[in-house]
Design a protein around this motif. Structure first.
Motif, PDB file in Angstrom:
ATOM      1  N   UNK A   1      -7.231  -0.012  12.226  1.00 12.48           N
ATOM      2  CA  UNK A   1      -7.338   0.085  10.793  1.00 12.48           C
ATOM      3  C   UNK A   1      -7.610  -1.319  10.252  1.00 12.48           C
ATOM      4  N   UNK A   2      -8.533  -1.446   9.336  1.00 10.35           N
ATOM      5  CA  UNK A   2      -8.824  -2.748   8.756  1.00 10.35           C
ATOM      6  C   UNK A   2      -8.285  -2.826   7.328  1.00 10.35           C
ATOM      7  N   UNK A   3      -8.486  -3.968   6.681  1.00 13.88           N
ATOM      8  CA  UNK A   3      -7.932  -4.199   5.353  1.00 13.88           C
ATOM      9  C   UNK A   3      -8.459  -3.199   4.328  1.00 13.88           C
ATOM     10  N   UNK A   4      -9.707  -2.781   4.458  1.00 13.60           N
ATOM     11  CA  UNK A   4     -10.285  -1.809   3.529  1.00 13.60           C
ATOM     12  C   UNK A   4      -9.566  -0.472   3.653  1.00 13.60           C
ATOM     13  N   UNK A  49       1.249 -11.407  12.068  1.00 12.65           N
ATOM     14  CA  UNK A  49       1.047 -10.253  12.950  1.00 12.65           C
ATOM     15  C   UNK A  49       2.065  -9.135  12.736  1.00 12.65           C
ATOM     16  N   UNK A  50       3.292  -9.472  12.332  1.00 11.38           N
ATOM     17  CA  UNK A  50       4.304  -8.438  12.104  1.00 11.38           C
ATOM     18  C   UNK A  50       3.968  -7.599  10.870  1.00 11.38           C
ATOM     19  N   UNK A  51       3.499  -8.264   9.832  1.00  9.72           N
ATOM     20  CA  UNK A  51       3.105  -7.536   8.622  1.00  9.72           C
ATOM     21  C   UNK A  51       1.869  -6.693   8.896  1.00  9.72           C
ATOM     22  N   UNK A  52       0.897  -7.249   9.625  1.00  8.80           N
ATOM     23  CA  UNK A  52      -0.313  -6.491   9.967  1.00  8.80           C
ATOM     24  C   UNK A  52       0.057  -5.249  10.768  1.00  8.80           C
ATOM     25  N   UNK A  53       1.018  -5.388  11.680  1.00 10.08           N
ATOM     26  CA  UNK A  53       1.453  -4.253  12.494  1.00 10.08           C
ATOM     27  C   UNK A  53       2.111  -3.185  11.608  1.00 10.08           C
TER      28      UNK A  53
END
Length: 77
Positions: A1-4, A49-53
């Motif tokens: 999943x990307x930011x969009x 990386x934790x928030x992105x996860x």
């Protein structure tokens, strides 16, 4: 999943018949509501990386640029 995709998901949660608050949506993702708002508004892309996860995004990795031209090549030959 990307930011969009993350921004679309947040917008969908905000548009449900019973509108969810930023705090409620942030609690679903396990992040701060101010950070979530900034991500949804396009003011910030999470680097941690934790928030992105937590948001279901891929981790960022550092890639060295080409030594001869200074550009990161993305195609495989």
């Amino acid at each position: 999943m990307d930011i969009v995709d993350v921004r679309k998901h947040i917008a969908m949660l905000r548009a449900v018949p019973i509108e969810m608050s930023w705090t409620a949506i942030a609690a679903l993702f396990g992040v701060n509501n101010g950070l979530l708002w900034n991500i949804a508004e396009g003011r910030r892309d999470p680097k941690d990386p934790h928030i992105r996860q937590r948001l279901g995004m891929d981790a960022l990795i550092e890639v060295a640029p080409c030594p001869s031209c200074g550009i990161v090549h993305t195609k495989q030959h």
